[in-house]
Design a protein around this motif. Sequence first.
Motif, mmCIF file in Angstrom:
data_model
loop_
_atom_site.group_PDB
_atom_site.id
_atom_site.type_symbol
_atom_site.label_atom_id
_atom_site.label_comp_id
_atom_site.label_asym_id
_atom_site.label_seq_id
_atom_site.Cartn_x
_atom_site.Cartn_y
_atom_site.Cartn_z
ATOM 1 N N THR A 104 0.837 -1.335 0.207
ATOM 2 C CA THR A 104 -0.212 0.090 0.045
ATOM 3 C C THR A 104 0.927 1.061 0.016
ATOM 4 O OG1 THR A 104 -0.245 -0.640 2.320
ATOM 5 C CG2 THR A 104 -1.987 -1.425 1.261
ATOM 6 N N ASN A 105 0.114 2.111 -0.454
ATOM 7 C CA ASN A 105 0.890 3.904 -0.452
ATOM 8 C C ASN A 105 1.910 3.272 -1.284
ATOM 9 O OD1 ASN A 105 -0.771 4.207 1.620
ATOM 10 N ND2 ASN A 105 0.356 3.928 3.285
ATOM 11 N N THR A 106 2.281 2.508 -2.289
ATOM 12 C CA THR A 106 3.805 2.762 -3.131
ATOM 13 C C THR A 106 3.404 3.630 -4.668
ATOM 14 O OG1 THR A 106 3.591 0.502 -2.533
ATOM 15 C CG2 THR A 106 4.690 0.848 -4.084
ATOM 16 N N ASN A 107 4.581 4.800 -4.557
ATOM 17 C CA ASN A 107 3.630 5.570 -5.752
ATOM 18 C C ASN A 107 4.150 4.597 -7.009
ATOM 19 O OD1 ASN A 107 3.142 7.582 -4.045
ATOM 20 N ND2 ASN A 107 4.804 8.120 -3.357
ATOM 21 N N ASN A 108 5.646 4.265 -6.984
ATOM 22 C CA ASN A 108 5.525 3.821 -7.949
ATOM 23 C C ASN A 108 6.386 2.125 -7.684
ATOM 24 O OD1 ASN A 108 6.601 2.770 -10.612
ATOM 25 N ND2 ASN A 108 9.032 4.586 -10.228
ATOM 26 N N TYR A 110 6.398 0.095 -9.940
ATOM 27 C CA TYR A 110 7.433 -0.664 -10.404
ATOM 28 C C TYR A 110 8.457 -0.899 -9.984
ATOM 29 C CZ TYR A 110 4.303 -1.989 -14.636
ATOM 30 O OH TYR A 110 3.552 -2.097 -15.509
ATOM 31 N N ALA A 111 8.899 0.626 -10.022
ATOM 32 C CA ALA A 111 9.972 0.489 -9.086
ATOM 33 C C ALA A 111 10.347 -0.072 -7.875
ATOM 34 C CB ALA A 111 10.552 1.725 -9.008
ATOM 35 N N THR A 112 9.296 -0.610 -7.274
ATOM 36 C CA THR A 112 8.923 -0.645 -6.410
ATOM 37 C C THR A 112 9.097 -2.319 -5.943
ATOM 38 O OG1 THR A 112 7.272 0.818 -4.790
ATOM 39 C CG2 THR A 112 8.035 -1.072 -4.273
ATOM 40 N N ILE A 113 8.977 -2.710 -6.618
ATOM 41 C CA ILE A 113 8.946 -4.277 -6.722
ATOM 42 C C ILE A 113 10.806 -4.434 -7.529
ATOM 43 C CG2 ILE A 113 7.594 -6.299 -8.850
ATOM 44 C CD1 ILE A 113 4.816 -4.577 -8.530
ATOM 45 N N GLN A 114 10.897 -4.471 -8.690
ATOM 46 C CA GLN A 114 11.758 -4.143 -9.185
ATOM 47 C C GLN A 114 12.948 -4.309 -7.847
ATOM 48 O OE1 GLN A 114 11.901 -1.659 -12.328
ATOM 49 N NE2 GLN A 114 12.531 -2.960 -13.482
ATOM 50 N N LYS A 115 13.364 -3.387 -6.908
ATOM 51 C CA LYS A 115 13.727 -3.139 -5.819
ATOM 52 C C LYS A 115 14.041 -4.452 -4.762
ATOM 53 C CE LYS A 115 16.163 -1.144 -3.033
ATOM 54 N NZ LYS A 115 17.374 -1.026 -3.170
ATOM 55 N N ILE A 116 12.488 -5.104 -4.737
ATOM 56 C CA ILE A 116 12.268 -5.967 -3.932
ATOM 57 C C ILE A 116 12.178 -7.057 -5.180
ATOM 58 C CG2 ILE A 116 10.481 -8.197 -3.523
ATOM 59 C CD1 ILE A 116 8.111 -6.216 -3.678
ATOM 60 N N GLN A 117 12.366 -7.655 -5.713
ATOM 61 C CA GLN A 117 13.272 -9.181 -6.846
ATOM 62 C C GLN A 117 14.683 -8.474 -6.682
ATOM 63 O OE1 GLN A 117 10.987 -7.383 -10.834
ATOM 64 N NE2 GLN A 117 10.803 -9.323 -10.904
ATOM 65 N N GLN A 118 16.066 -7.553 -7.154
ATOM 66 C CA GLN A 118 16.782 -7.261 -7.247
ATOM 67 C C GLN A 118 17.239 -7.343 -5.590
ATOM 68 O OE1 GLN A 118 16.746 -3.110 -7.655
ATOM 69 N NE2 GLN A 118 16.742 -3.354 -9.851
ATOM 70 N N THR A 119 16.597 -7.226 -4.243
ATOM 71 C CA THR A 119 16.549 -7.531 -2.770
ATOM 72 C C THR A 119 17.042 -8.772 -2.933
ATOM 73 O OG1 THR A 119 16.892 -5.277 -2.549
ATOM 74 C CG2 THR A 119 16.994 -6.606 -0.900
ATOM 75 N N VAL A 120 16.136 -9.937 -3.171
ATOM 76 C CA VAL A 120 15.549 -10.750 -2.987
ATOM 77 C C VAL A 120 17.029 -11.456 -3.959
ATOM 78 C CG1 VAL A 120 14.524 -13.306 -3.434
ATOM 79 C CG2 VAL A 120 13.832 -11.311 -2.396
ATOM 80 N N PHE A 121 17.356 -11.254 -4.891
ATOM 81 C CA PHE A 121 18.416 -12.196 -5.350
ATOM 82 C C PHE A 121 19.422 -11.764 -5.346
ATOM 83 C CE2 PHE A 121 21.674 -12.581 -9.264
ATOM 84 C CZ PHE A 121 20.995 -13.824 -9.199
ATOM 85 N N LYS A 122 19.961 -10.694 -5.044
ATOM 86 C CA LYS A 122 21.421 -10.370 -4.229
ATOM 87 C C LYS A 122 21.460 -10.692 -3.484
ATOM 88 C CE LYS A 122 24.341 -6.100 -3.675
ATOM 89 N NZ LYS A 122 24.483 -4.725 -2.763
#
Length: 414
Positions: A104-108, A110-122
């Motif tokens: 919730t309260n997520t502005n962008n 796409y950016a948020t989700i890409q951040k999640i993916q990158q963090t999990v992968f890293k």
Amino acid sequence: MDCNNFYVSCERVFRPELEGKPVVVLSNNDGCIISRSEEAKQLGLKMAEPAFLKKDFLKRHKVHVFSSNYTLYGDMSQRVMDVLRIFTTEMEIYSIDEAFLILTNTNNLYATIQKIQQTVFKSTGIPVSIGVGKTKSLAKIANKIAKKNKVYPGLFIINNTQQRDCILRNTHVEKLWGIGRQHHKLLRKNNIITAYNFTQINNQWIRKKMSVVGLRIKQELLGVSCMPIELCLPDKKAIATTRAFGKKINSYTYLCEAVATYATRCSEKLRKQSSVASIITVFIHTDPFNSRDKQYNKSKTFALPVPTNSNYQLAHYAIIALKQIYSIDYYYKKAGVIVDGLMPENEIQYGFFEVNNRVKWNMVIKATDKINKKYGRDKIKLAIMGMSNKWKLRQKKLSGRYTTNWDEIIQVLK
DNA sequence: TCTGGGGTCCTAGGACCC
DNA sequence: TCTGGGGTCCTAGGACCC
């Protein structure tokens, strides 16, 4: 969120040279193919295909094969979930490789989700796909699309009703979460082919033919949430330990070893969630795939005098049950112990006339649990669990328990 | 030689209660 | 002619999920 080809991805984290190569993971006993890399899928290998039928094929195409290593996958799963929790407090762990997150309260987005993916992968090395929708059912559909998304790999968002309906028209009804074989048959017979068709059926019909479960799916597809997020993992209501044997066995002694061992595993799982069981079931059966063998399929269920999670008690009663169903005339391929009627261990109703030596036993169990945790599973065990390897699993291609055993930690050589 | 394991939820029907 | 009403709990079986 869904981990891509999860078991294969876990193996690849520790064998990075397998990136880009076909890899599969087999079920227990090295029986069926249960996880496939993209390359393995490309080769035409199917989910749940028996491995022995594909032996030559796997060799010919240089497919890397692993036995399943649930210790590793369980630990990797926990690491992935821990990372996800950074991004939201409202999260449901749905399975070993899936979770629902409320954002919730997520502005962008796409950016948020890409951040999640990158963090999990890293953090873990596991690639994940994320689908977004207003309900769980829509998110599941979005996730499937995400896996094939070229523009944003592993990411797809359903964000308006027009787009949603378009997607539903292009989704076959049998692909929906909660629609299995039987309901697919029923729907096809009634000319309901796409998910969109399904949303147009009247509620009474669905209610009558597919119960309230079907109705919920329809509502969810229309954006009305009917399946709330389960924020904490509820206690299990039943616990089972069942295995096919490495080879067929006939001996009562070996069956006792197996059944006592499975009962012990059940007791461990019970203690882990601080539960006791009040009902126990033991079953044994022959090899259903061997049509030449005489078939035998029997189970015994009974209520325990007093609910328990003691290895000694459960093994004791499991053996009593086994004794009643064992026949010397057959070769057995599988056995299992299921405990049921679970309740919290601090709510036990003791028997009025029971000689209560539980306190003593609990101290023994605590001590042996501690020793086994330190020195390895079954270092101290019940004698009836035996020392033979006659019925143990086949696991020829087992990888290391890299993240949970110091002895098996990955080595980096100079 | 050879085909996995572990769960959940829903419904109908029976037994039983007051 | 005619025999209430309203519940709970349990179980087996079906369907589904990963």
